[in-house]
Design an enzyme around this catalytic site. Structure first.
Site, PDB file in Angstrom:
ATOM      1  NE  ARG A 113      34.793  57.529  56.315  1.00 18.53           N
ATOM      2  CZ  ARG A 113      33.670  58.006  55.783  1.00 18.53           C
ATOM      3  NH1 ARG A 113      33.362  59.288  55.932  1.00 18.53           N
ATOM      4  NH2 ARG A 113      32.871  57.233  55.119  1.00 18.53           N
ATOM      5  NE  ARG A 129      39.299  44.988  66.157  1.00 19.23           N
ATOM      6  CZ  ARG A 129      40.504  44.415  66.129  1.00 19.23           C
ATOM      7  NH1 ARG A 129      41.577  45.155  66.288  1.00 19.23           N
ATOM      8  NH2 ARG A 129      40.620  43.129  65.922  1.00 19.23           N
ATOM      9  CG  HIS A 147      29.385  23.101  37.588  1.00 21.79           C
ATOM     10  ND1 HIS A 147      29.410  23.970  36.514  1.00 21.79           N
ATOM     11  CD2 HIS A 147      28.401  23.545  38.422  1.00 21.79           C
ATOM     12  CE1 HIS A 147      28.472  24.899  36.689  1.00 21.79           C
ATOM     13  NE2 HIS A 147      27.854  24.670  37.830  1.00 21.79           N
ATOM     14  N   GLY A 182      30.517  39.918  38.073  1.00 20.17           N
ATOM     15  CA  GLY A 182      30.058  39.782  36.695  1.00 20.17           C
ATOM     16  C   GLY A 182      30.332  38.441  36.054  1.00 20.17           C
ATOM     17  CG  HIS A 199      35.389  30.420  33.552  1.00 20.60           C
ATOM     18  ND1 HIS A 199      34.354  30.468  34.469  1.00 20.60           N
ATOM     19  CD2 HIS A 199      35.241  31.541  32.778  1.00 20.60           C
ATOM     20  CE1 HIS A 199      33.605  31.537  34.245  1.00 20.60           C
ATOM     21  NE2 HIS A 199      34.126  32.214  33.236  1.00 20.60           N
ATOM     22  CD  GLU A 258      50.791  47.610  37.201  1.00 20.67           C
ATOM     23  OE1 GLU A 258      51.434  46.620  36.758  1.00 20.67           O
ATOM     24  OE2 GLU A 258      49.912  47.505  38.077  1.00 20.67           O
ATOM     25  CG  HIS A 304      52.812  42.835  39.647  1.00 19.53           C
ATOM     26  ND1 HIS A 304      53.650  43.334  38.665  1.00 19.53           N
ATOM     27  CD2 HIS A 304      51.699  43.611  39.602  1.00 19.53           C
ATOM     28  CE1 HIS A 304      53.075  44.352  38.046  1.00 19.53           C
ATOM     29  NE2 HIS A 304      51.881  44.532  38.606  1.00 19.53           N
ATOM     30  CG  PHE A 359      28.831  50.227  45.576  1.00 15.02           C
ATOM     31  CD1 PHE A 359      28.517  49.590  44.390  1.00 15.02           C
ATOM     32  CD2 PHE A 359      28.250  49.757  46.738  1.00 15.02           C
ATOM     33  CE1 PHE A 359      27.635  48.525  44.358  1.00 15.02           C
ATOM     34  CE2 PHE A 359      27.368  48.681  46.728  1.00 15.02           C
ATOM     35  CZ  PHE A 359      27.065  48.067  45.527  1.00 15.02           C
ATOM     36  CD  GLU A 392      35.518  55.632  47.094  1.00 15.62           C
ATOM     37  OE1 GLU A 392      36.417  55.018  47.666  1.00 15.62           O
ATOM     38  OE2 GLU A 392      34.349  55.205  46.962  1.00 15.62           O
ATOM     39  CD  GLN A 444      37.173  57.227  52.110  1.00 13.81           C
ATOM     40  OE1 GLN A 444      36.228  56.645  51.574  1.00 13.81           O
ATOM     41  NE2 GLN A 444      37.397  57.189  53.413  1.00 13.81           N
TER      42      GLN A 444
END
Length: 345
Positions: A28, A31, A117, A163, A170, A186, A298, A314, A319, A325
């Site tokens: 698809r 690069r 800051h 978000g 921080h 995991e 890790h 998104f 998906e 994907q």
């Protein structure tokens, strides 16, 4: 049977850490950096913002004033997602294993990386990033030793796109009474691999990647940063310790410095991809509390940007309903990051 061409043909890739698959469609787009690249102007931030609730000396929700801290600063989250005194009781309506809930207690903390800051991990001095690693280490040790805590999750959401409610540098640290879903998957995968092969999953995987070299972005004496073979996000990377260890407190002094250096390098590299402060969610996956010799230390970086500073990936449609994907192969993503990493130390 015809050989599978990973550069041209659609295929699935297996993630042995989660026992999940990702669909790759390299035909698809070949690069990831072709086409128009939209740039957005850099936001100039002051070293101190009197309206920021994380800056030294400023007031937080509820009237608590931050101290005039000079390095890192940790405090209990004023809007914690978990409470220490939550009951451990559970609910199973009619005993059918369908409507089930159980109490989840824990501790949520916020950790400021710097009193400045206007800084990020990429623009902080190496010594300051080492201070961050030392504070992460002490927080993990302290929280992990509390009775009833099964897992300590250190994570950073960088950028409004991820978000983050405040640009002050921080992260958050959540200690939970159960092992969350991602590290639990995991843990199961690493235990299964160790039982079957008699070795560590990530130790063996890292050896394969160092043999192939095509997905490695940067490395130093103690750590390797690579785009995992099974990566879902366009420029996702895995930070993996060379030595088999489970948690931050197990790092030697030199390894801690090497971790600080490679974190600064990969975040600086990200910032060069689209010439913008790259948004991401980053988190360390460390061994749950107790004895888990199969666990390998890790960290995951999950950045959403796809083709420019304003075009993101998104998870929608197939998906959400089928399988994640990607079009850009992990090899091409690693090549792009590697090309930008040489002067990002």
């Amino acid at each position: 049977m015809e050989a599978l061409d990973l550069k041209e043909q659609s295929h699935r890739r297996f993630n042995p850490l989660t026992n999940e698959w990702v669909l790759v469609s390299p035909h698809r787009t070949q690069r990831p950096w072709q086409g128009a690249v939209e740039k957005i102007p850099a936001v100039a931030r002051p070293a101190y913002d009197p309206t920021c609730y994380l800056c030294p000396g400023n007031s937080r929700a509820g009237g608590v004033h931050n101290p005039q801290y000079q390095s890192t600063f940790v405090f209990e989250n004023d809007f914690a997602a978990l409470k220490k005194d939550t009951t451990a009781a559970n609910i199973d309506v009619q005993g059918k294993d369908l409507i089930v809930a159980e109490g989840e207690s824990g501790i949520c903390r916020v950790m400021c990386f710097s009193p400045r800051h206007d800084l990020t991990l990429s623009t902080m001095e190496q010594s300051a990033v080492e201070d961050v690693v030392r504070t992460w280490t002490s927080q993990f040790a302290e929280l992990g030793a509390i009775p009833g805590i099964s897992h300590v999750q250190i994570f950073e959401n960088r950028g409004e796109m991820m978000g983050a409610s405040n640009p002050h540098p921080h992260c958050q640290i959540w200690a939970t009474s159960s092992i969350p879903q991602a590290p639990a998957r995991e843990l199961s995968a690493q235990q299964s691999y160790s039982g079957k092969h008699g070795n560590c999953l990530l130790c063996d995987y890292l050896k394969l990647e160092e043999d192939e070299k095509s997905r490695i972005v940067v490395s130093n004496e103690a750590f390797v940063v690579l785009v995992p073979f099974w990566a879902v996000w366009p420029f996702e990377v895995l930070v993996c310790s060379r030595r088999h260890l489970g948690t931050l407190p197990e790092l030697s002094g030199n390894e801690a410095s090497q971790l600080a250096a490679i974190l600064k390098q990969i975040v600086s590299t990200y910032d060069r991809v689209f010439e913008v402060a790259f948004p991401y969610s980053m988190g360390f996956h460390q061994s749950p509390t107790g004895s888990h010799p199969e666990w390998h230390f890790h960290a995951h970086f999950y950045p959403p940007l796809l083709r420019s500073a304003t075009v993101r990936k998104f998870m929608v449609g197939f998906e959400m309903l089928g399988t994640p994907q990607r079009d850009i192969t992990p090899e091409l993503a690693a090549e792009k990051l590697r090309s930008l990493a040489t002067d990002a130390k």
